[in-house]
Design an enzyme around this catalytic site. Structure first.
Site, mmCIF file in Angstrom:
data_model
loop_
_atom_site.group_PDB
_atom_site.id
_atom_site.type_symbol
_atom_site.label_atom_id
_atom_site.label_comp_id
_atom_site.label_asym_id
_atom_site.label_seq_id
_atom_site.Cartn_x
_atom_site.Cartn_y
_atom_site.Cartn_z
ATOM 1 N N PHE A 36 0.855 -1.186 0.000
ATOM 2 C CA PHE A 36 0.000 0.000 0.000
ATOM 3 C C PHE A 36 0.896 1.243 0.000
ATOM 4 O O PHE A 36 1.904 1.286 0.702
ATOM 5 C CB PHE A 36 -0.920 0.000 1.223
ATOM 6 C CG PHE A 36 -1.959 1.080 1.157
ATOM 7 C CD1 PHE A 36 -3.072 0.936 0.341
ATOM 8 C CD2 PHE A 36 -1.801 2.256 1.864
ATOM 9 C CE1 PHE A 36 -4.023 1.950 0.255
ATOM 10 C CE2 PHE A 36 -2.750 3.272 1.774
ATOM 11 C CZ PHE A 36 -3.861 3.117 0.970
ATOM 12 N N ASP B 34 1.626 -5.030 8.024
ATOM 13 C CA ASP B 34 0.429 -4.190 7.949
ATOM 14 C C ASP B 34 -0.746 -5.136 7.736
ATOM 15 O O ASP B 34 -0.868 -5.764 6.681
ATOM 16 C CB ASP B 34 0.538 -3.188 6.793
ATOM 17 C CG ASP B 34 -0.660 -2.232 6.747
ATOM 18 O OD1 ASP B 34 -1.733 -2.585 7.298
ATOM 19 O OD2 ASP B 34 -0.529 -1.147 6.157
ATOM 20 N N TYR C 91 -10.593 1.819 10.581
ATOM 21 C CA TYR C 91 -11.832 2.221 9.910
ATOM 22 C C TYR C 91 -12.334 1.242 8.856
ATOM 23 O O TYR C 91 -13.382 1.470 8.278
ATOM 24 C CB TYR C 91 -11.698 3.620 9.302
ATOM 25 C CG TYR C 91 -10.489 3.852 8.430
ATOM 26 C CD1 TYR C 91 -10.488 3.444 7.107
ATOM 27 C CD2 TYR C 91 -9.365 4.494 8.924
ATOM 28 C CE1 TYR C 91 -9.385 3.668 6.305
ATOM 29 C CE2 TYR C 91 -8.253 4.720 8.131
ATOM 30 C CZ TYR C 91 -8.272 4.307 6.823
ATOM 31 O OH TYR C 91 -7.182 4.525 6.035
ATOM 32 N N LYS C 92 -11.589 0.181 8.615
ATOM 33 C CA LYS C 92 -12.060 -0.801 7.633
ATOM 34 C C LYS C 92 -12.962 -1.823 8.328
ATOM 35 O O LYS C 92 -13.963 -1.442 8.918
ATOM 36 C CB LYS C 92 -10.857 -1.457 6.962
ATOM 37 C CG LYS C 92 -9.969 -0.468 6.190
ATOM 38 C CD LYS C 92 -8.828 -1.200 5.489
ATOM 39 C CE LYS C 92 -7.790 -0.220 4.961
ATOM 40 N NZ LYS C 92 -8.281 0.613 3.849
ATOM 41 N N ARG D 60 -13.157 -4.096 -6.234
ATOM 42 C CA ARG D 60 -13.029 -4.819 -4.965
ATOM 43 C C ARG D 60 -14.347 -4.799 -4.199
ATOM 44 O O ARG D 60 -15.060 -3.794 -4.200
ATOM 45 C CB ARG D 60 -11.934 -4.180 -4.111
ATOM 46 C CG ARG D 60 -10.587 -4.098 -4.814
ATOM 47 C CD ARG D 60 -9.570 -3.365 -3.960
ATOM 48 N NE ARG D 60 -10.031 -2.024 -3.600
ATOM 49 C CZ ARG D 60 -9.459 -1.268 -2.684
ATOM 50 N NH1 ARG D 60 -8.419 -1.718 -2.005
ATOM 51 N NH2 ARG D 60 -9.928 -0.060 -2.424
#
Lengths: 418, 418
Positions: free
Chosen positions: B130, B205, B230-231, B379
């Site tokens: 990422f 991560d 927050y995911k 996704r």
């Protein structure tokens, strides 16, 4: 004026002439009716906050989800919030951003300043600086030393001693513009001039001034500044902090924490880092959406505030406080310790009393929120936006009662909270 | 199973047997009725959030003000939140904390890991990592080099290439446990074993796995991990992130960002820094009170979730997705690109389609929120807490309609948002 007695009538007249008097209605003051003189610790809540947060939770989070990034101003908030408070501290709108917390922002700026220093190996700071400022500086110097860099931290015990310590060895200076205990304020112009003479860069922590008294970063050619959002600025508990970089120092090197929000093109998802040339490069990860929305409610108030009127009002409130302490509590063992001259003091006034801790506790029960600092200091954070002259009178009169009736000596006030 | 047609009835039966089915009612799903497959980007809002936030604003901020620090659990939240999600990622409760954001936490851990490295001068990472992970690593290495430290960043293009690149020169490895585009998941045990052989420390991560599939940090003797709140964890937009340090690595050196919240005795306001020996030393400035309260609502849900049931449910949902894509869209140019085997994949499934951007836009209008990633990937982030098998069927059927009727080719879907 010190010889004249000031009574309620005069306070009411001062309030009636106050050009900022309407701002009080923008805040939801405590339902307990207590006078919250804790603006130096946590500023009051703007009235709009609950409804704005409720909207953002329901529409932004619940209904939009990830589309919020595209449809709302989440990404722009760090810049927008910074621009909205810039006038309070003498920054151009584009040189101030709101992000992360004060400790992290200080780390970013100390390490950045070190990276662009002209010469020297000393980080000069104050022994009475706010703890986290000292710790962050210690941590950075320790890291440098671990990697073999010639670096040293030095402490000055007073403004004069710090000025006397300035020499070519000093690379970076880090000070509190206003001392969190005594409220003593630096002569910013003087320190900046002296620092420039030896080629040192100065990082200011203006937490205890911004939103209370006028700060003039550009006028004094300050190099860097940080501060927190939850005190006088009323950004709420745990609000994001802000940071300022003088335009002449921007884009001189990569930020230490090279996060994606500081990338030249955030949503390009580029393979390699390229810093944004503007101050936004100092943002790191995802903006704190809800906290930023809360801060935005405060910023919408601040945008309408004249910094000159704010500064004058604060001077009026604090000089009244000084006068009344002498008038009401002068014989009761309470001495003013914050400077009497406005330009020498910051957002709060402080008094010394042998029973400071219990006095502060007893004041709570009498509807006055102050804050105690060891060993013998009580601080009253004064907001020019929502405090009135009448509040000052009421606060001091309650203090007099607590002292004169020796209420603070009662057993239940001996356990002191922070 | 791939040869059998799956219809609504079977999905309903799977939902009826789902041991986690009641958790859906703990969330306030979008009022639009859209199926939000954006758990990989922003998890849904726990129902309790609005009332908890409203309470904290009014009672915590407005009425308590600075007393909130003493009377509420503001200071303990980073530990409490970490403890509440630790079981999801295979950490002991005391080895995980919630604070700051992922980029900052990664910076802390990369620099910390570097400081306690055994040997080597290479930071080995993934070219498809990422972006912020890459940038933070680049930034840290750049800083080291600026101060004359022998340090280098190297990129691997695949898991195998990274494994092949492990040698005594490698000091620290930083990888995504789950790839944010393809959903490809690392074999954590394998990488940890290989890294140990050469004395390299690994920073994981786990953002795209935690709260979706089982992560076993302690079981695999992971050194360090970070991830965002927050995911799948449903901590809300801009939620604080978390970080994990294996107990054997704790208290080996000062944190890079030596903030006051990590001090041994926070409210002693000590003159000098002394790190807390526990992981809390990695906290920095004031906790984000309101954001933490939001996250706490999610954590109160997570505490009741069995990680095994979570993992099984996710496997059931994603294998259904794979099956249905083949069944419904197999002839329409949509190919699965995320791994079909559960243990090889993370929280989201992804498909490749030549018109991925417009397809994702058209899906929005048909009540399905997915996310597009350049050049041709869509996704779908699958939550085992609030998605049902019926949701998967509905989502795939809507995708079929968008593809088969060539709705995505309409002009209005050609402008693609991030």
């Amino acid at each position: 004026m010190l010889n004249e007695r000031i009574e309620l009538q005069e306070c009411l007249e001062l309030d009636a002439r106050d050009p900022l008097q309407d701002f009080r209605s923008k805040f939801a003051l405590a339902e307990t009716g207590a006078i919250h003189f804790d603006a130096n610790s946590m500023g009051a809540m703007p009235k709009e906050v609950p409804q704005r947060v409720a909207w953002m939770l329901n529409e932004g989070w619940r209904n939009l989800g990830r589309q919020g990034w595209a449809k709302l101003d989440w990404l722009d908030k760090p810049k927008m919030l910074g621009a909205g408070i810039a006038h309070l501290v003498g920054s151009e709108p584009e040189d101030l951003i709101v992000c992360d917390n004060t400790s992290i922002n200080l780390y970013k700026l100390l390490s950045y300043a070190w990276g662009i220093r002209q010469s020297g190996h000393v980080l000069l700071t104050e022994s009475k600086h706010f703890p986290t400022d000292i710790y962050i500086a210690e941590g950075w110097i320790k890291t440098l030393k671990e990697y073999g860099v010639d670096a040293e931290i030095k402490f000055a015990d007073s403004h004069q001693q710090l000025l006397d310590s300035l020499n070519k060895d000093v690379a970076v200076v880090n000070v509190s513009y206003v001392d969190y205990r005594t409220s003593l304020r630096w002569d910013m112009a003087n320190l900046m001039n002296k620092a420039k003479e030896v080629g040192a860069l100065v990082v200011w922590d203006i937490s205890h001034a911004a939103g209370a008294v006028k700060v003039d970063l550009m006028g004094n050619e300050a190099d860097f500044a940080v501060g927190c959002g939850y005190k006088y600025l009323c950004g709420g508990p745990g609000a994001p902090a802000y940071l300022f970089i003088h335009p002449k120092h921007q884009n001189k090197k990569w930020p230490s924490i090279a996060g994606w929000m500081g990338h030249f093109d955030v949503f390009a998802f580029a393979d390699r880092y390229q810093p944004n040339p503007r101050i936004i490069s100092q943002t790191t990860g995802s903006p704190v959406i809800i906290s930023n929305e809360i801060f935005a409610a405060a910023v919408d108030v601040w945008k309408k505030v004249s910094v000159e009127e704010m500064d004058s009002k604060h001077e009026s409130l604090t000089s009244l406080f000084h006068h009344l302490i002498l008038q009401e509590c002068g014989s009761l063992g309470a001495d003013m310790t914050s400077p009497a001259t406005h330009t020498n003091a910051g957002g709060h006034v402080s008094i010394r009393h042998q029973g400071a801790g219990p006095v502060s506790e007893a004041l709570l029960e009498h509807g006055v929120v102050s804050s105690f600092r060891k060993p013998d200091s009580i601080r009253f954070g004064i907001s020019p936006l929502y405090h009135s002259h009448q509040d000052i009178l009421n606060g001091v009169q309650r203090l007099r009662k607590v002292l004169s009736d020796e209420i603070w000596k009662e057993e239940r006030f001996q356990k002191v909270s922070v």
